[in-house]
Design a protein around this motif. Structure first.
Motif, PDB file in Angstrom:
ATOM      1  N   GLY A   1      37.617  33.972  10.155  1.00  0.00           N
ATOM      2  CA  GLY A   1      37.923  34.464  11.694  1.00  0.00           C
ATOM      3  C   GLY A   1      37.206  35.586  11.999  1.00  0.00           C
ATOM      4  O   GLY A   1      36.799  35.591  13.149  1.00  0.00           O
ATOM      5  N   VAL A   2      36.768  36.436  11.070  1.00  0.00           N
ATOM      6  CA  VAL A   2      35.737  37.552  11.500  1.00  0.00           C
ATOM      7  C   VAL A   2      34.485  37.060  11.752  1.00  0.00           C
ATOM      8  O   VAL A   2      33.850  37.398  12.893  1.00  0.00           O
ATOM      9  CB  VAL A   2      35.743  38.353  10.259  1.00  0.00           C
ATOM     10  N   LYS A   3      34.056  36.173  10.968  1.00  0.00           N
ATOM     11  CA  LYS A   3      32.771  35.551  11.164  1.00  0.00           C
ATOM     12  C   LYS A   3      32.643  34.723  12.654  1.00  0.00           C
ATOM     13  O   LYS A   3      31.682  34.824  13.560  1.00  0.00           O
ATOM     14  CB  LYS A   3      32.384  34.463  10.152  1.00  0.00           C
ATOM     15  N   THR A   4      33.765  33.840  12.659  1.00  0.00           N
ATOM     16  CA  THR A   4      34.035  33.225  14.037  1.00  0.00           C
ATOM     17  C   THR A   4      33.820  34.156  15.256  1.00  0.00           C
ATOM     18  O   THR A   4      33.249  34.075  16.510  1.00  0.00           O
ATOM     19  CB  THR A   4      35.132  32.240  14.175  1.00  0.00           C
ATOM     20  N   ARG A   5      34.590  35.263  15.437  1.00  0.00           N
ATOM     21  CA  ARG A   5      34.636  36.316  16.494  1.00  0.00           C
ATOM     22  C   ARG A   5      33.335  36.863  16.674  1.00  0.00           C
ATOM     23  O   ARG A   5      33.234  37.404  17.729  1.00  0.00           O
ATOM     24  CB  ARG A   5      35.880  36.994  16.320  1.00  0.00           C
ATOM     25  N   LEU A   6      32.595  37.370  15.559  1.00  0.00           N
ATOM     26  CA  LEU A   6      31.730  37.896  15.552  1.00  0.00           C
ATOM     27  C   LEU A   6      30.618  36.922  16.558  1.00  0.00           C
ATOM     28  O   LEU A   6      29.774  37.343  17.503  1.00  0.00           O
ATOM     29  CB  LEU A   6      30.970  38.166  14.535  1.00  0.00           C
ATOM     30  N   GLU A   7      30.584  35.672  16.285  1.00  0.00           N
ATOM     31  CA  GLU A   7      29.775  34.557  16.862  1.00  0.00           C
ATOM     32  C   GLU A   7      30.057  34.427  18.153  1.00  0.00           C
ATOM     33  O   GLU A   7      29.223  34.506  19.264  1.00  0.00           O
ATOM     34  CB  GLU A   7      29.852  33.143  16.014  1.00  0.00           C
ATOM     35  N   SER A   8      31.266  34.507  18.449  1.00  0.00           N
ATOM     36  CA  SER A   8      31.807  34.266  19.945  1.00  0.00           C
ATOM     37  C   SER A   8      31.559  35.430  20.747  1.00  0.00           C
ATOM     38  O   SER A   8      31.395  35.496  22.020  1.00  0.00           O
ATOM     39  CB  SER A   8      33.359  33.609  19.778  1.00  0.00           C
ATOM     40  N   THR A   9      31.634  36.661  20.059  1.00  0.00           N
ATOM     41  CA  THR A   9      31.552  37.833  20.724  1.00  0.00           C
ATOM     42  C   THR A   9      30.033  38.092  21.051  1.00  0.00           C
ATOM     43  O   THR A   9      29.739  38.242  22.204  1.00  0.00           O
ATOM     44  CB  THR A   9      31.570  39.075  19.995  1.00  0.00           C
ATOM     45  N   ALA A  10      29.057  37.389  20.214  1.00  0.00           N
ATOM     46  CA  ALA A  10      27.766  37.260  20.793  1.00  0.00           C
ATOM     47  C   ALA A  10      27.392  36.325  21.885  1.00  0.00           C
ATOM     48  O   ALA A  10      26.680  36.725  22.988  1.00  0.00           O
ATOM     49  CB  ALA A  10      26.771  36.910  19.628  1.00  0.00           C
ATOM     50  N   ARG A  11      28.035  35.204  21.866  1.00  0.00           N
ATOM     51  CA  ARG A  11      28.089  34.427  23.035  1.00  0.00           C
ATOM     52  C   ARG A  11      28.657  34.767  24.356  1.00  0.00           C
ATOM     53  O   ARG A  11      27.893  34.738  25.364  1.00  0.00           O
ATOM     54  CB  ARG A  11      28.615  32.989  22.649  1.00  0.00           C
ATOM     55  N   ARG A  12      29.692  35.325  24.273  1.00  0.00           N
ATOM     56  CA  ARG A  12      30.740  35.860  25.142  1.00  0.00           C
ATOM     57  C   ARG A  12      29.607  37.120  26.090  1.00  0.00           C
ATOM     58  O   ARG A  12      29.309  36.990  27.200  1.00  0.00           O
ATOM     59  CB  ARG A  12      31.918  36.413  24.746  1.00  0.00           C
ATOM     60  N   VAL A  13      29.196  38.009  25.145  1.00  0.00           N
ATOM     61  CA  VAL A  13      28.560  39.121  25.984  1.00  0.00           C
ATOM     62  C   VAL A  13      27.179  38.689  26.556  1.00  0.00           C
ATOM     63  O   VAL A  13      26.704  39.171  27.499  1.00  0.00           O
ATOM     64  CB  VAL A  13      28.082  40.326  24.871  1.00  0.00           C
ATOM     65  N   MET A  14      26.623  37.588  25.844  1.00  0.00           N
ATOM     66  CA  MET A  14      25.355  37.219  26.499  1.00  0.00           C
ATOM     67  C   MET A  14      25.724  36.647  27.721  1.00  0.00           C
ATOM     68  O   MET A  14      24.694  36.564  28.721  1.00  0.00           O
ATOM     69  CB  MET A  14      24.698  36.283  25.245  1.00  0.00           C
ATOM     70  N   THR A  15      26.696  36.002  28.065  1.00  0.00           N
ATOM     71  CA  THR A  15      26.825  35.320  29.370  1.00  0.00           C
ATOM     72  C   THR A  15      26.821  36.659  30.372  1.00  0.00           C
ATOM     73  O   THR A  15      26.762  36.268  31.543  1.00  0.00           O
ATOM     74  CB  THR A  15      28.056  34.699  29.428  1.00  0.00           C
ATOM     75  N   TYR A  16      27.310  37.729  30.005  1.00  0.00           N
ATOM     76  CA  TYR A  16      27.312  38.663  31.173  1.00  0.00           C
ATOM     77  C   TYR A  16      25.731  39.497  31.079  1.00  0.00           C
ATOM     78  O   TYR A  16      25.304  39.529  32.084  1.00  0.00           O
ATOM     79  CB  TYR A  16      28.093  39.980  30.268  1.00  0.00           C
ATOM     80  N   VAL A  17      25.105  39.483  29.868  1.00  0.00           N
ATOM     81  CA  VAL A  17      23.577  39.864  29.931  1.00  0.00           C
ATOM     82  C   VAL A  17      22.912  38.914  31.077  1.00  0.00           C
ATOM     83  O   VAL A  17      22.035  39.436  31.459  1.00  0.00           O
ATOM     84  CB  VAL A  17      23.187  39.814  28.591  1.00  0.00           C
ATOM     85  N   ASN A  18      23.159  37.427  30.840  1.00  0.00           N
ATOM     86  CA  ASN A  18      22.478  36.617  31.714  1.00  0.00           C
ATOM     87  C   ASN A  18      22.835  36.514  32.870  1.00  0.00           C
ATOM     88  O   ASN A  18      22.639  35.414  33.640  1.00  0.00           O
ATOM     89  CB  ASN A  18      22.341  35.205  30.752  1.00  0.00           C
TER      90      ASN A  18
END
Length: 637
Positions: free
Chosen positions: A571-588
């Motif tokens: 669960g830690v791994k998955t949420r780190l990965e989804s955090t990166a994807r989620r934040v990049m939608t804002y950055v982009n």
């Protein structure tokens, strides 16, 4: 080496076999040991443990086999020159209770290794805490999918322990803490509440007789621990519906009497945790007893039933003094159980274990308590590897033979019994000493656990680490743990796991703070760096940590239960990965805002608990489901 056993033939055969097994661990004995002649005398009338060497002759004089093995271990580590050692065993029974019910059921091989460590330390009891993790013929659901011990495994362990003069004692539950068993079809007609048996039910007593019978031929000991602690809802479930209200003090007396009758019939000598006899009489908490409390009108157990006073929490002797007084008034057989604090989360709390153990055992020595044991719980799914229990265990054992051991003596005893420097293991205390300092975490904070599991987008605990340099703190700890793999080579995987853990925390502990700060400042460059550099690096170290934890688990315990550890870590791994994807939608600029980062970071505990907070404030959360989300993991009844 040549041994001469001055004792009866049965004891001599036992000592010889145990010695052979123990010597298998000593591959690098000095050459001059080959001609060493060791005279061993055991006599139940002896009150001391005496070990000496003069030239090529050595003597060990002791009361019982377990003390002999302590003496032999000392001799093998300190016989390069002449010496004389004299120790006083303060307790007739000094043991260790291993939790085999919090998902990790230690493998028989791991238990055997633990038995050898106990032998080196001079301990004469090992209690296996098994709520539903032992086989009851005819009860297929009892311990199913949980790695329960078979009857044959228990017999083999019992036989192995006897080789070292160690009594293997069953420790079960006969009232509460049976949620895992009672959730199956077998439990429907046995339960009062979800984890408590129905007092007075003949079906319950038939089941418990079946359980006690199943153990009788597995253990040579007639001592048994029947549990019966923390039945907080006793009589308030199905019992209340069927029988009406009855005071818990009367129910606990009634139930313990019935269990005692079954034990008498089978030849068991039972003991039970004492808290229900105290809380049901006072209507207060277990330790909320005034110094001058009058127990003359209390409901008391039968005199045959030993009462175990368990206390893992107090650093002051005064609490132990008056609690022991109350227990001795309740039962002529008072047993003390301390705690080694290997259960604080993912890392142990040695500072609290050491301070509480010293106070407790000094008071037990003073009051003439004859039976003591340490407990090694594995709360919340056995997140701490089993080898982390050794420092607290060896301190406890040392205090069973020495009244005021120095720090150097404890460290030497640890090295002799565990084959590693105590200072390496003590580094683990730093994981949760973030706020309090090494060895001083008496409030039992466990930031390493909630900072690992907390969601980086939510930052539920971020309020409390504002102003703390977690990067430097955990980064320096990782460097020290890397060196421990060289100085403690037998535990290289163990320290590699904790090094990887420290590396993860060095970047993840304040990840939520960094995300929130950059988001509030609309710093897209920093947010991009977090997603493309920092999170990938955390994931790299986390992968190492996760694989090592799996390896350690399978070295320590049966595979059952690891599935939940796997889920937590994945669960830690998955949420780190989804955090990166989620934040990049804002950055982009694919989304206008991130609602999670719009949420203000509120205190999890109180506003006053902002760092630096009062050192007495407990910043501890050990429940994974509360750490990971503000939502409910199970939202249906």
């Amino acid at each position: 080496m040549k041994f001469f056993y001055n004792t009866d033939s049965k004891t001599a055969a036992l000592l010889e076999k145990g010695t052979t097994l123990l010597l298998e661990e000593y591959a690098d004995l000095p050459k001059n040991f080959e001609s060493l002649q060791i005279s061993v005398t055991t006599d139940s009338a002896f009150e001391k443990l005496l070990v000496s060497r003069t030239g090529q002759c050595a003597e060990i004089t002791c009361k019982e086999p377990a003390h002999y093995f302590r003496g032999l271990n000392y001799l093998l580590h300190h016989a390069e020159e002449d010496f004389e050692l004299k120790e006083t065993p303060f307790f007739t029974h000094n043991g260790f209770m291993l939790d085999c019910s919090r998902n990790a059921v230690a493998t028989p091989d791991k238990i055997k290794k633990l038995i050898r460590v106990l032998a080196k330390a001079g301990m004469n009891q090992l209690l296996l805490y098994t709520e539903d993790t032992y086989e009851i013929p005819g009860q297929p659901y009892f311990g199913t999918y949980r790695g329960r011990y078979s009857q044959e495994e228990l017999r083999q362990l019992d036989s192995y322990a006897q080789n070292f003069g160690i009594e293997l004692v069953p420790c079960i539950q006969t009232l509460a803490h049976l949620r895992n068993a009672l959730k199956w079809p077998m439990g429907q007609e046995l339960k009062d509440t979800s984890d408590i048996l129905m007092v007075g039910s003949e079906k319950v007593y038939a089941f418990l007789e079946q359980a006690l019978t199943s153990l009788k031929d597995c253990f040579s000991s007639r001592n048994i621990h029947i549990g019966m602690d923390e039945a907080l809802m006793l009589g308030l479930g199905n019992y209340l519906k069927e029988n009406g209200y009855k005071e818990s003090s009367l129910l606990i007396r009634e139930h313990s009497q019935r269990i005692l009758e079954i034990c008498r019939k089978m030849g068991w000598k039972p003991m039970m945790w004492s808290d229900m006899y105290i809380t049901s009489n006072t209507g207060k908490g277990y330790y909320d007893i005034d110094e001058n409390t009058d127990t003359s009108t209390w409901t008391k157990p039968d005199e045959e039933l030993g009462l175990v006073y368990w206390d893992y929490y107090h650093a002051d002797r005064e609490t132990y003094h008056h609690m022991l007084r109350v227990h001795k008034e309740l039962s002529p057989r008072t047993i003390f159980a301390g705690g080694i604090w290997n259960w604080n989360g993912i890392a142990p709390n040695y500072g609290k274990a050491f301070q509480c153990t010293i106070s407790a055992l000094k008071e037990c020595q003073s009051q003439g308590i004859s039976e003591v044991f340490a407990t090694g719980w594995l709360d919340n799914g056995a997140e701490t590897p089993l080898d982390a229990l050794y420092p607290g265990l060896i301190l406890f054992a040392t205090l069973c033979f020495r009244e005021n051991p120095s720090g150097e003596e404890v460290a030497q005893s640890f090295a002799d019994c565990v084959d590693a420097p105590l200072e390496d293991f003590y580094l683990l205390d730093n994981f949760d000493a973030l706020f309090q300092g090494t060895g001083e975490n008496l409030s039992a904070d466990n930031p390493s656990k909630y900072l690992l599991y907390q969601d980086p987008m939510l930052g539920i605990f971020d309020y409390h680490i504002q102003g703390v340099d977690t990067k430097t703190y955990y980064g320096e700890l990782a460097d020290k743990l890397a060196k421990s793999q060289e100085t403690s080579p037998k535990y290289a995987d163990f320290f590699s796991f904790y090094e990887a853990f420290a590396k993860v925390l060095a970047q993840k502990a304040d990840l939520g703070i960094c995300l929130k700060d950059a988001y509030d400042k609309k710093d897209l460059s920093t947010l991009r760096n977090i997603c493309t550099q920092i999170i990938p690096n955390i994931l790299k170290n986390f992968q190492t940590m996760h694989l090592l934890r799996e390896k350690l688990w399978l070295q320590d315990a049966k595979p059952f239960g690891y599935e939940l550890m796997d889920i937590k870590l994945a669960g830690v791994k998955t949420r780190l990965e989804s955090t990166a994807r989620r934040v990049m939608t804002y950055v982009n600029k694919e989304v206008d805002c991130l609602e999670e980062l719009e949420q203000p970071r509120l205190p999890y505990w109180t506003v006053e608990a902002k760092y630096p907070h009062d050192r007495k404030t407990e910043l501890r959360e050990n429940l994974w489901n509360k750490i990971i989300s503000g939502c409910d993991l199970i939202d249906t009844v």
